[in-house]
Scaffold this active site. Structure first.
Site, PDB file in Angstrom:
ATOM      1  CE1 TYR A 101       0.054   2.679  13.408  1.00 35.38           C
ATOM      2  CE2 TYR A 101      -1.942   3.843  12.757  1.00 35.38           C
ATOM      3  CZ  TYR A 101      -0.701   3.332  12.447  1.00 35.38           C
ATOM      4  OH  TYR A 101      -0.209   3.440  11.175  1.00 35.38           O
ATOM      5  CG  HIS A 114      -1.296   8.930   3.593  1.00 33.78           C
ATOM      6  ND1 HIS A 114      -1.421   7.583   3.836  1.00 33.78           N
ATOM      7  CD2 HIS A 114      -0.941   9.482   4.779  1.00 33.78           C
ATOM      8  CE1 HIS A 114      -1.133   7.325   5.108  1.00 33.78           C
ATOM      9  NE2 HIS A 114      -0.833   8.465   5.707  1.00 33.78           N
ATOM     10  CD  GLU A 170      -4.939   7.634   9.987  1.00 36.44           C
ATOM     11  OE1 GLU A 170      -4.373   8.695  10.301  1.00 36.44           O
ATOM     12  OE2 GLU A 170      -4.621   6.531  10.451  1.00 36.44           O
ATOM     13  CD  GLU A 189      -1.805   4.043   8.153  1.00 41.69           C
ATOM     14  OE1 GLU A 189      -1.599   4.477   9.309  1.00 41.69           O
ATOM     15  OE2 GLU A 189      -1.953   4.780   7.170  1.00 41.69           O
ATOM     16  NE  ARG A 243      -3.248   2.590   2.673  1.00 41.51           N
ATOM     17  CZ  ARG A 243      -3.339   3.388   3.738  1.00 41.51           C
ATOM     18  NH1 ARG A 243      -2.847   3.001   4.909  1.00 41.51           N
ATOM     19  NH2 ARG A 243      -3.905   4.559   3.657  1.00 41.51           N
ATOM     20  CG  ASN A 279      -5.364   3.491   8.691  1.00 34.23           C
ATOM     21  OD1 ASN A 279      -5.478   2.522   7.949  1.00 34.23           O
ATOM     22  ND2 ASN A 279      -4.980   4.677   8.262  1.00 34.23           N
TER      23      ASN A 279
HETATM   24  C1  PNW Z   1      -1.411   7.406  10.908  1.00 28.75           C
HETATM   25  N1  PNW Z   1      -3.107   9.417  16.832  1.00 28.75           N
HETATM   26  O1  PNW Z   1      -1.558   8.603  11.596  1.00 28.75           O
HETATM   27  C2  PNW Z   1      -1.030   7.777   9.491  1.00 28.75           C
HETATM   28  O2  PNW Z   1      -1.909   7.275   8.523  1.00 28.75           O
HETATM   29  C3  PNW Z   1       0.391   7.479   9.150  1.00 28.75           C
HETATM   30  O3  PNW Z   1       0.790   8.299   8.082  1.00 28.75           O
HETATM   31  C4  PNW Z   1       1.258   7.622  10.377  1.00 28.75           C
HETATM   32  O4  PNW Z   1       2.622   7.562  10.112  1.00 28.75           O
HETATM   33  C5  PNW Z   1       0.834   6.524  11.321  1.00 28.75           C
HETATM   34  O5  PNW Z   1      -0.549   6.587  11.606  1.00 28.75           O
HETATM   35  C6  PNW Z   1       1.579   6.493  12.642  1.00 28.75           C
HETATM   36  O6  PNW Z   1       1.284   7.624  13.409  1.00 28.75           O
HETATM   37  C7  PNW Z   1      -1.948   8.721  12.904  1.00 28.75           C
HETATM   38  O7  PNW Z   1      -2.560  10.347  17.478  1.00 28.75           O
HETATM   39  C8  PNW Z   1      -1.361   9.730  13.650  1.00 28.75           C
HETATM   40  O8  PNW Z   1      -3.995   8.726  17.357  1.00 28.75           O
HETATM   41  C9  PNW Z   1      -1.745   9.953  14.931  1.00 28.75           C
HETATM   42  C10 PNW Z   1      -2.732   9.167  15.502  1.00 28.75           C
HETATM   43  C11 PNW Z   1      -3.329   8.149  14.763  1.00 28.75           C
HETATM   44  C12 PNW Z   1      -2.922   7.934  13.463  1.00 28.75           C
END
Ligand code: PNW
Length: 496
Positions: free
Chosen positions: A314, A123, A170, A382, A77, A312
């Site tokens: 995290y 993006h 996002e 992601e 991707r 995405n």
């Molecule tokens: C994503 N948060 O961004 C993006 O899609 C990527 O480009 C980035 O490098 C990756 O996650 C890692 O950060 C985020 O603060 C940035 O919750 C911040 C957050 C979530 C996603």
């Protein structure tokens, strides 16, 4: 414990984004984007970092695709830089053949290696030209037409070979970080002392509508003019955490958690997945500051039926109800976000960046909730993390990324368990192929499975890069094991 199995046709690979890796910002006719401008503001708002060189992927893409082959990835991707394709961005502005040529080479080089391209159209790197011309995403009517034309050029020029499209990455971060807290380009905000312009109470909601309608235009165009001949798939990538109540005995915190998720995900998923209006709790809090969809907007949204929900993911958090009247500048749904609950329990293990703790069990709940609510097949577009202390490590230290290995294994098991809950999850992209420009955090925060030495631009695989294939092989061949049964979302409800 043995790993939880995944569907045998599960698709997986790695993800990147143009501005974070490409560099070559002045080459071959590329126009400036709002990130070029933002990274060069004085005083710096990106820890002094910019994307002028980044990972120099523009010149080293063959080497990077060799890494993908070495890691055994079936898919990759990446995103296209709008201002390489249309330097000034607008629907009547010229197309830059040299920009097209770069992505032609990249796509062909992927296909030559047997790797399936997944292309993100947006993006975060809006052409500066249309930001200057009419305010970019602040102009709902203009921006959606310019995005539609940009998408059309991409389908026409790349769609013979690209069968997987992601319209926008996002939209929540684009709206809130770009126009709410001002942490990202274009850095507008009325609550951030570094920002000189902006209105946090109104602009994010306008931008959100512009992104929704841009997605809808690009998707309905694909459905009408390209789907039949090109036979591809299209979707959007939404971020969003799962929220648990801060006080599991307080009904108001359950409601706060649900409301927070509506502000994160429902804002976009209601219109783009269901062709429905924004969640009611958003209208209740934001009133007329939240734009309306007209009948013709809804007609467009209905024509923009998409193939998948790109997720995405995290981390997750606890939500605590705020008993006060919401501020006009609030964009979270009038909740406090916390990483420890009332009993002092952490939501998950700390990583190398403060906002991210490893929360695989809540990933399972999140997947299951999103699948049940929005009904689309899910691709995890992601997922990844920096290891604790990784920002200060040498290459020799960083390649032993045990924390990341465990993070991936736990999150893959969570996907398997959500499949057991009945979710239709079809693919996974680890973020990221290599350490790269982590936006306003600069180059310190390393999300890569490959170590990037920013002095020499040498790449070195970390242990996780080489182990992912093994993790997928194990999970895609084993027979499904059974666990405690389907997840109950935010259950049991406390008795009040
Ligand atoms: C994503 N948060 O961004 C993006 O899609 C990527 O480009 C980035 O490098 C990756 O996650 C890692 O950060 C985020 O603060 C940035 O919750 C911040 C957050 C979530 C996603």
């Amino acid at each position: 414990m043995s790993p939880v199995s995944l569907p045998s046709d599960f698709e997986w690979g790695f993800a990147t984004a143009a501005y974070q890796i490409e560099g070559a910002v002045d080459e071959d006719g590329r126009g400036k984007s709002i990130w070029d401008t933002f990274c060069h503001l004085q005083p710096t708002r990106t820890k002094g970092a910019d994307g002028d060189v980044a990972c120099d992927h523009y010149h080293r893409y063959e080497e990077d695709l060799d890494l993908l082959s070495r890691y055994g990835a079936a898919s990759y991707r990446f995103s296209i830089s709008w201002s390489r394709i249309i330097p000034l961005g607008g629907r009547d502005d010229p197309v830059n053949e040299a920009g097209i040529a770069f992505y032609d080479k990249l796509i062909d080089a992927l296909l030559a290696r047997g790797i399936t391209p997944w292309v993100t159209l947006y993006h975060w790197d809006l052409p500066q030209g249309i930001h200057d011309r009419y305010g970019g995403w602040l102009n709902v009517e203009e921006s959606q037409l310019d995005f539609e034309r940009y998408a059309k050029v991409c389908y026409e020029r790349f769609g013979d070979r690209v069968k997987n499209w992601i319209t926008i990455n996002e939209p929540w971060i684009v709206s809130i970080f770009g126009y709410g807290n001002g942490w990202n380009a274009p850095g507008r905000s009325s609550i951030n002392p570094m920002a000189v312009q902006g209105d946090t109470s109104t602009e994010p909601w306008i931008v959100g509508k512009a992104l929704i309608m841009s997605h809808a235009r690009a998707t309905s165009l694909y459905n009408r003019d390209f789907r039949h001949s090109q036979k591809g798939k299209i979707g959007i990538s939404l971020n969003g955490d799962y929220y648990e109540p801060w006080d599991s005995q307080d009904r108001r915190d359950y409601e706060a958690a649900e409301r927070r998720m509506e502000f994160h995900i429902g804002w976009f998923a209601n219109p783009v997945c269901l062709a429905q209006d924004y969640p009611e709790c958003m209208r209740a809090q934001l009133g007329e500051r939240l734009p309306h969809f007209t009948e013709s907007d809804f007609a467009l949204l209905r024509n923009a039926d998409m193939d998948f929900y790109g997720m995405n993911y995290y981390t997750s958090q606890y939500a605590q109800n705020r008993g006060t009247i919401p501020l006009d500048t609030d964009f979270l749904g009038n909740v406090n976000e916390l990483q420890e609950n009332k009993d002092g329990m952490s939501i998950g293990e700390k990583s190398g960046v403060s906002w991210l703790r490893s929360t695989p069990n809540l990933f399972r709940k999140h997947l299951t909730r999103v699948y049940r609510k929005y009904g689309k097949p899910i691709y995890v577009t992601e997922n990844g993390c920096p290891c604790p202390g990784e920002d200060k490590m040498t290459c020799e230290e960083a390649v032993n990324d045990d924390y990341r290995v465990q993070y991936f294994a736990d999150h893959l098991d969570a996907i398997g368990r959500s499949c057991e809950d009945g979710s239709d999850i079809r693919g996974y992209f680890a973020w990221s192929l290599m350490d790269n420009l982590e936006w306003s955090d600069g180059y310190g925060v390393r999300f890569g499975v490959t170590f990037t030495d920013y002095d020499t631009l040498e790449r070195t695989p970390k242990r996780s890069a080489l182990l992912l294939k093994k993790m997928f092989d194990e999970r895609m061949s084993t027979t499904r094991e059974h666990d405690a049964g389907p997840v109950g979302l935010n259950d049991p409800k406390p008795r009040m």
